[in-house]
Design a protein around this motif. Structure first.
Motif, mmCIF file in Angstrom:
data_model
loop_
_atom_site.group_PDB
_atom_site.id
_atom_site.type_symbol
_atom_site.label_atom_id
_atom_site.label_comp_id
_atom_site.label_asym_id
_atom_site.label_seq_id
_atom_site.Cartn_x
_atom_site.Cartn_y
_atom_site.Cartn_z
ATOM 1 N N ILE A 1 -20.146 71.775 -11.431
ATOM 2 C CA ILE A 1 -19.949 70.755 -12.555
ATOM 3 C C ILE A 1 -20.971 71.451 -13.706
ATOM 4 O O ILE A 1 -20.184 71.046 -14.875
ATOM 5 C CB ILE A 1 -20.552 69.393 -11.986
ATOM 6 C CG1 ILE A 1 -19.720 68.787 -10.996
ATOM 7 C CG2 ILE A 1 -20.708 68.305 -13.101
ATOM 8 C CD1 ILE A 1 -20.050 67.601 -10.587
ATOM 9 N N ILE A 2 -22.052 71.838 -13.531
ATOM 10 C CA ILE A 2 -22.712 72.188 -14.654
ATOM 11 C C ILE A 2 -22.179 73.527 -15.116
ATOM 12 O O ILE A 2 -22.152 73.616 -16.579
ATOM 13 C CB ILE A 2 -24.244 72.201 -14.158
ATOM 14 C CG1 ILE A 2 -24.948 71.169 -13.715
ATOM 15 C CG2 ILE A 2 -25.047 73.215 -15.315
ATOM 16 C CD1 ILE A 2 -26.214 71.181 -13.113
ATOM 17 N N THR B 1 -19.525 75.867 -19.772
ATOM 18 C CA THR B 1 -18.440 76.783 -20.255
ATOM 19 C C THR B 1 -17.660 76.249 -21.321
ATOM 20 O O THR B 1 -17.102 76.633 -22.415
ATOM 21 C CB THR B 1 -17.665 77.309 -18.992
ATOM 22 O OG1 THR B 1 -18.410 77.943 -18.103
ATOM 23 C CG2 THR B 1 -16.479 78.316 -19.632
ATOM 24 N N THR B 2 -17.457 74.968 -20.970
ATOM 25 C CA THR B 2 -16.313 74.356 -21.957
ATOM 26 C C THR B 2 -16.956 73.417 -23.254
ATOM 27 O O THR B 2 -16.606 73.462 -24.046
ATOM 28 C CB THR B 2 -15.582 73.163 -21.257
ATOM 29 O OG1 THR B 2 -16.327 72.112 -20.527
ATOM 30 C CG2 THR B 2 -14.668 73.894 -19.973
ATOM 31 N N VAL C 1 -20.621 78.832 -23.359
ATOM 32 C CA VAL C 1 -21.454 79.585 -22.899
ATOM 33 C C VAL C 1 -20.549 80.542 -21.885
ATOM 34 O O VAL C 1 -19.553 80.082 -21.224
ATOM 35 C CB VAL C 1 -22.683 79.287 -22.018
ATOM 36 C CG1 VAL C 1 -23.380 80.351 -21.190
ATOM 37 C CG2 VAL C 1 -23.393 78.472 -22.860
ATOM 38 N N GLY C 2 -20.639 81.841 -21.876
ATOM 39 C CA GLY C 2 -19.527 82.739 -20.913
ATOM 40 C C GLY C 2 -19.826 82.221 -19.486
ATOM 41 O O GLY C 2 -20.976 81.615 -18.910
ATOM 42 N N ALA D 1 -22.703 80.338 -14.716
ATOM 43 C CA ALA D 1 -22.882 80.207 -13.168
ATOM 44 C C ALA D 1 -24.330 80.439 -12.814
ATOM 45 O O ALA D 1 -24.978 79.724 -12.031
ATOM 46 C CB ALA D 1 -22.144 80.972 -12.619
ATOM 47 N N ILE D 2 -24.956 81.278 -13.520
ATOM 48 C CA ILE D 2 -26.481 81.647 -13.361
ATOM 49 C C ILE D 2 -27.346 80.510 -13.737
ATOM 50 O O ILE D 2 -28.137 80.167 -13.165
ATOM 51 C CB ILE D 2 -26.642 82.943 -14.068
ATOM 52 C CG1 ILE D 2 -26.010 84.151 -13.230
ATOM 53 C CG2 ILE D 2 -28.402 83.319 -13.807
ATOM 54 C CD1 ILE D 2 -25.992 85.411 -13.982
#
Length: 146
Positions: free
Chosen positions: A102-103, A108-109, A113-114, A119-120
């Motif tokens: 979710i985060i 991303t959207t 952020v890439g 994910a990191i």
């Protein structure tokens, strides 16, 4: 039966009138539980005389008991360490992996952020911020329930 909006409006009106809206809500919950129990008892062919006329205090007491039970069950679901609780949280999408997803999606959207960086960042946020906070809240909640 009234709609949810009407119910909430009535509760708000009780607060505005200087009455305790929380007690009113507990009384309504108790009244609903008693009505269900009475309907069940009548359907089973038993006497409804045992229910009689309940006072507002009885309804509040029953409503309070129901809410306390629900709170204990929610605590077990959200904070329990058992395998069953973990499986239930995963089914509800409340696991750490689901939260990371979710985060990541939000970063991303919403913030462009890439995906790899998202994910990191999400994993770090969950591990370093969300999980310790959740652990402390669960400890506090559990102490309060005792």
């Amino acid at each position: 039966m009234i709609s949810t909006a009407e119910f909430v409006a009535q509760a708000d009106a009780k607060d505005e009138d200087g009455m305790n809206g929380d007690l009113w809500l507990l009384e309504q919950l108790g009244d609903t539980a008693l009505g269900f129990a009475q309907t069940t008892e009548i359907a089973q062919g038993e006497s409804s005389a045992s229910f009689g006329t309940r006072s507002g205090e009885d309804k509040v007491a029953i409503g309070s008991r129901i809410l306390k039970r629900v709170e204990r069950e929610l605590n077990v679901l959200l904070c329990g360490d058992g395998d069953e609780e973990r499986e239930d949280r995963e089914r509800l999408g409340l696991s750490g992996d689901a939260l990371i997803g979710i985060i990541t999606t939000a970063l991303t959207t919403g913030l462009s952020v890439g995906p790899q960086a998202s994910a990191i960042i999400a994993a770090l946020l969950v591990r370093r911020l969300v999980q310790p906070t959740t652990d402390e809240l669960c400890v506090y909640w559990g102490e309060r329930l005792r």
